[in-house]
Scaffold this active site. Structure first.
Site, mmCIF file in Angstrom:
data_model
loop_
_atom_site.group_PDB
_atom_site.id
_atom_site.type_symbol
_atom_site.label_atom_id
_atom_site.label_comp_id
_atom_site.label_asym_id
_atom_site.label_seq_id
_atom_site.Cartn_x
_atom_site.Cartn_y
_atom_site.Cartn_z
ATOM 1 C CD GLU A 278 0.342 -1.044 3.150
ATOM 2 O OE1 GLU A 278 0.290 -1.236 4.470
ATOM 3 O OE2 GLU A 278 0.056 -2.243 2.495
ATOM 4 C CD GLU A 312 -2.702 -3.629 -0.918
ATOM 5 O OE1 GLU A 312 -1.937 -2.725 0.142
ATOM 6 O OE2 GLU A 312 -3.149 -4.978 -0.353
#
Length: 882
Positions: A278, A312
């Site tokens: 992420e 994410e």
């Protein structure tokens, strides 16, 4: 300097405020040079600067202070007399001859490093363009590998801003967290300067450098969103792009705060150890987790892409904007991102029934947390080498499940307001679990910290045992363990209970180890006293309604019989049918219920057509078949026939191999799973038809006879008929693998190769996994039961290579678990322990213990099955009945 060796955390007498990083990677030599200039806040007088660095060579270092006297600026430079990297601890120590003054200073370091091939730190990935192999440079810094790219304070609480400059080949794309604000080209090299980032942790810094193309869109409030991938694959990025734009807009409303950066890039990486990462504004993915092809991707892949993207992007708020203070609180990142990804997918794709599928998240957590070698959600992490192992089903799946349990307890609207308050209060900062509980308590007025501490601070979960006696419902809780004995623990359990109808429901908190409900007082007496089979639809009692609680339920024999009746007559929701099955399977595996009773329960699902319930039924059947093969091999054919009979009805209802026009997403996924199961269990008609369709596919890759949803079933069927004497199926699948440039297709092939019942073929497939043609060890996750011994011998013979290649990657723990866990004797467990006695690294120690515990659980289960006097009789009756 020796006093700094062995410390789990960096000292806090100096903290970073701002990094200016310049990197010059060479994609031919796979080396890089760089410099970092860090604005420091020196909090106390010291002669040392201690920060993180690993696999770097420091060339120069200095600290300077700037003071102003009237109109003149004076720069004072301090040179260290000693510079040393302690590689084992991954720290860099600079020792100065004099004390550094308190105040603002600037640390300058020049260094060199290597673009490694370990898929961590600053590493190289490869791809082909016009048939030519090329390198790209990629970062993967979580949990603690930014230190392999530049010296830094590599801990999540040490947030700072980052100003990045990259010198790269002028024909390549170079991405970082923020947009490019200046570009200067000199010949074959261009210098790119990126906008300074907001305050963030080092593990979220990212760069990607390679030959890439993209598709682009914008959110309604102007955020530019792009999906980058290899040239020629941009069409495969359109679905993820759509999901990303809609998800950013949804999370803006849900969290009460807009996405904080001006752009979001998502990049498909050919070599990537995990599914996705992420990084702030530059999210990186394994290709199979981001790219979706309408012609060649299965329905399950479409759903997986949507889930991973939503996960994410949730991190952009939960993790990046508000960051855990230390890895003890990792679940704040991963548990919430896992849970809220279902909020997004339910909004975008309501027809997928994702909240029923959320039960798969719960059972992953329940299965790991039923081990003695589990760990609390809030787990102590004394050293960075142990961080990687807690990226597991406790942090992700159990974390998401207790969030779901809490949300259902306090209400969806109140919970959403609480999250918005938490994010507002801790934006651009760090937080602990207690900070979240404080925000929820403030909004809800409930004693959330007291309630949830029993779920996050202690290992495990309870099994709730219930029975009806003398007009009372007696309830007891104790820790559930697969080893069979009840462990120590007490939880504050939100109980939901319904009797005979979902309209007849009560809720309460179980705060002690036992309790009793007066059935008359709650108006439940009629349901409790009703006859079992056939007498009344009120005869059943279901605890943990719709499986919102993270615990198991054990019913006495009478209540279990009533539930079987309710399942057969479709009185229960899909989530409750799922939960009853999974709890019974867990209790059977823990030798607390017989396999006979489990098979009897499974027979109640003969008319089951819900995707999630049937998918779990298939998973359970695979595990039962394997354990019976170890316990009573002569019953194996009867078990297979029982499962063939069980799944054949659903396959016929779906229409067999032929997809229906306009059929649902879930039916498409279910057809593939059921046909795969029938192939594994040896259903002759399924195997014959699968091979026919596969042969057509070999001739024409666009044949409608084998759409993407059915290819895995066909590949597994082909491998069931593949042996050393008849290896055409194996060779044909390798041909498909080598000719395809689609990552999903390659994964399908790899996942099927070791399913052959011939150990010789299994050995050859495992050897193939170590060649340069295979990017990661995905195929060993599906080794056939006949190839189990072969896989273990192969692992031992190749351990040095495997350990050296993937020893520091999360792949190694999945690898060990897949090879080791299926064994089922005490002798196997002892042999595995002996082999790894001198081969264990801190990053795999917990996983190894868990895998060996699973072997011992299997051994106990085998003994329980061998002592089941009713098994043969029950199996004969059920097989005849179906």
């Amino acid at each position: 300097m020796e006093q700094f060796k062995g410390q789990p955390r960096l000292p806090k007498f100096i903290l970073p405020k701002r990094y200016r990083i310049n990197l010059k990677p060479n994609l031919n030599s796979c080396k890089f040079t760089g410099s970092v200039s860090v604005d420091l806040n020196v909090l106390s007088e010291t002669r040392f600067i201690v920060l993180n660095a690993a696999n770097l060579s420091v060339k120069t270092a200095s600290v300077s202070y700037i003071s102003k006297d009237l109109v003149l600026l004076f720069r004072y430079v301090f040179k260290p007399t000693k510079v040393e990297i302690f590689e084992e601890d991954e720290i860099l120590v600079l020792e100065f001859p004099q004390t550094l003054p308190i105040g603002d200073g600037i640390l300058d370091i020049e260094f060199e490093g290597v673009l490694n091939d370990k898929m961590k730190g600053f590493y190289r990935s490869t791809y082909k363009h016009n048939g030519e192999k090329k390198n790209m440079a990629v970062t993967q810094f979580e949990p603690a590998d930014a230190r392999q790219c530049f010296p830094c304070w590599d801990e999540p609480a040490c947030k700072a801003t980052f100003k990045i400059t990259l010198d790269v080949p002028s024909d390549l794309v170079a991405l970082s967290n923020m947009p490019i604000i200046e570009e200067n080209v000199k010949g074959q090299i261009k210098t790119l300067s990126y906008q300074e980032s907001p305050i963030m942790s080092t593990y979220l810094v990212a760069f990607v450098i390679g030959l890439l193309d993209y598709v682009e869109d914008h959110t309604s409030d102007g955020v530019k969103v792009r999906v980058y991938c290899q040239v020629g694959k941009t069409n495969q990025g359109k679905f993820a792009l759509h999901v990303a734009v809609k998800t950013l807009e949804l999370f803006k409303e849900y969290f009460g705060r807009p996405y904080p950066l001006p752009k979001l890039d998502m990049v498909a990486i050919p070599d990537f150890a995990i599914e996705a990462m992420e990084n702030y504004g530059l999210v990186t993915y394994r290709e199979t987790a981001l790219l979706y092809d309408d012609q060649h991707s299965a329905a399950a892949k479409k759903q997986r892409v949507a889930t991973v993207v939503a996960h994410e992007l949730a991190h952009q708020w939960f993790g990046n904007l508000v960051t855990m203070e230390w890895w003890t609180h990792l679940w704040l990142n991963e548990g919430f991102a896992t849970w809220v990804s279902y909020v997004a997918n339910d909004s975008l794709f309501p027809e997928w029934n994702v909240w029923t599928q959320f039960l798969n998240e719960s059972i992953e957590g329940l299965r790991l947390d039923g081990l003695e070698e589990s760990h609390p959600i809030e787990v102590e992490v004394p050293h960075v080498s142990q961080i990687q192992e807690i990226f597991d089903a406790i942090s992700y799946n159990k974390g998401a499940s207790v969030i779901q349990m809490l949300q259902r307890y306090i209400g969806a609207e109140c919970f959403q307001r609480s999250l918005a308050l938490y994010i507002k209060r801790h934006a651009f900062s760090n937080a602990k679990t207690e900070d979240l509980w404080a925000a929820i308590e403030e909004e809800s007025g409930e004693p959330v910290n007291m309630l949830m501490s029993s779920w996050t601070k202690q290992t495990g979960y309870p099994v709730i045992s219930i029975k009806v006696k003398d007009q009372k419902l007696e309830i007891q809780q104790s820790r559930f363990l697969y080893v069979g004995s009840h462990g120590v623990g007490k939880w504050i359990v939100p109980i939901t209970l319904c009797c005979g109808s979902y309209d007849n429901q009560i809720n309460f908190l179980l705060e002690s180890n036992s309790g009793a409900l007066d059935m008359n007082e709650f108006g439940l007496a009629e349901a409790a006293t009703a006859e079992g089979k056939g007498s009344s639809s009120l005869g059943w009692i279901k605890l943990n309604v719709n499986q919102t609680g993270f615990f198991r339920v054990k019913y006495d024999e009478d209540l279990a019989e009533r539930l079987r009746y309710a399942i057969e007559n479709k009185y229960l929701t899909a989530t409750d049918r799922f939960g009853i099955l999974d709890d019974a399977f867990a209790l059977c595996m823990a030798s607390q219920q017989s396999l006979s009773s489990l098979l009897t329960l499974m027979s109640s699902y003969s008319d089951e057509f819900d995707y999630t319930v049937l998918s779990n039924l298939i998973t359970v059947s695979y595990k039962v078949e394997r354990i019976v093969a170890s316990a009573i091999p002569e019953l194996l054919d009867a078990i297979k026939q029982f499962f063939i009979n069980l799944f054949r009805i659903a396959a016929e209802t779906l229409g067999g191999w032929q997809p229906k026009d306009g059929e649902s997403h879930l039916d498409a996924m279910l057809r593939g799973e059921i046909l795969t199961a029938l192939a594994v269990f040896g259903h002759e008609q399924t195997l014959t038809e699968a091979i026919r369709r596969f042969n057509e596919y070999l001739i024409d890759r666009n044949t409608p006879l084998l759409p993407p949803d059915l290819r895995m079933a066909a590949y597994v069927a082909v491998m069931q008929r593949t042996s050393a004497k008849n290896r055409s199926g194996y060779d044909s699948l390798l041909k498909i693998y080598r000719e395809s440039d689609l990552s999903q297709e390659k994964t399908r092939v790899l996942s099927s190769l070791t399913s052959s019942p011939d150990p010789i073929i299994v050995f050859e497939a495992l050897d193939f996994s170590l060649t340069s043609e295979v990017r990661s060890l995905v195929l060993i996750l599906n080794v056939s039961k006949e190839g189990r011994e072969t896989a273990w011998k192969w692992l031992k013979d190749n351990w040095e290579h495997i350990s050296n290649t993937w020893g520091s990657s999360p792949l190694i723990t999945r690898f060990i678990n897949a090879i080791v866990s299926p064994f089922s004797s005490i002798e196997d467990a002892e042999e595995i322990e002996d082999f790894f006695a001198n081969r264990t690294k801190p990053s795999m120690a917990r996983t190894l213990k868990q895998s060996i515990e699973r072997v011992r659980i299997n051994a106990n289960w085998v003994q329980s099955i061998q002592n089941d006097d009713q098994l043969v009789k029950t199996l004969n009756i059920l097989t005849y009945y179906h």
